[in-house]
Design a protein around this motif. Structure first.
Motif, mmCIF file in Angstrom:
data_model
loop_
_atom_site.group_PDB
_atom_site.id
_atom_site.type_symbol
_atom_site.label_atom_id
_atom_site.label_comp_id
_atom_site.label_asym_id
_atom_site.label_seq_id
_atom_site.Cartn_x
_atom_site.Cartn_y
_atom_site.Cartn_z
ATOM 1 N N ARG A 105 13.971 -26.336 16.515
ATOM 2 C CA ARG A 105 15.015 -26.468 17.653
ATOM 3 C C ARG A 105 16.138 -26.676 17.043
ATOM 4 N NH1 ARG A 105 12.908 -26.329 22.605
ATOM 5 N NH2 ARG A 105 10.584 -26.888 22.995
ATOM 6 N N ASP B 293 6.870 -30.526 20.193
ATOM 7 C CA ASP B 293 7.760 -29.900 21.296
ATOM 8 C C ASP B 293 8.930 -30.496 20.988
ATOM 9 O OD1 ASP B 293 5.888 -27.865 22.262
ATOM 10 O OD2 ASP B 293 5.182 -29.620 23.896
ATOM 11 N N GLU C 13 9.932 -25.038 18.379
ATOM 12 C CA GLU C 13 10.123 -24.038 19.450
ATOM 13 C C GLU C 13 9.449 -22.651 19.139
ATOM 14 O OE1 GLU C 13 14.122 -23.111 21.057
ATOM 15 O OE2 GLU C 13 14.721 -22.700 19.019
#
Length: 84
Positions: free
Chosen positions: A10, A70, A74
């Protein structure tokens, strides 16, 4: 039409990992999670996908800090290749 998907770190994960692992450099983060610094840099910059070894090492190191898949990764769709 999508050409599939891949997993990426991410945005902002690198800085978050520095804070979590109390590191000042990406080399220190790579050492903390047990991966090669060059590969860590390529994953961080989006030039390489984090493979299963990378993901596993990072998740094992991060779980003691309350970070999950999470939080760090991603799933992104790959763009359709244009015909020349």
């Amino acid at each position: 039409m999508s050409q599939g998907a891949t997993i990426r770190l991410r945005q902002g994960a690198g800085e978050r990992l520095k804070r979590v692992f109390d590191c000042t450099t990406n080399t220190q983060v790579a050492e903390s999670i047990g991966v090669d610094q060059g590969h860590y840099s390529r994953v961080l910059n989006g030039r390489a996908d984090p493979g299963p070894y990378f993901q596993g090492n990072l998740l094992l190191a991060a779980r003691d800090h309350g970070l999950t898949f999470d939080d760090l990764f991603e799933v992104v769709e790959l763009e359709e290749r244009k015909s020349a």
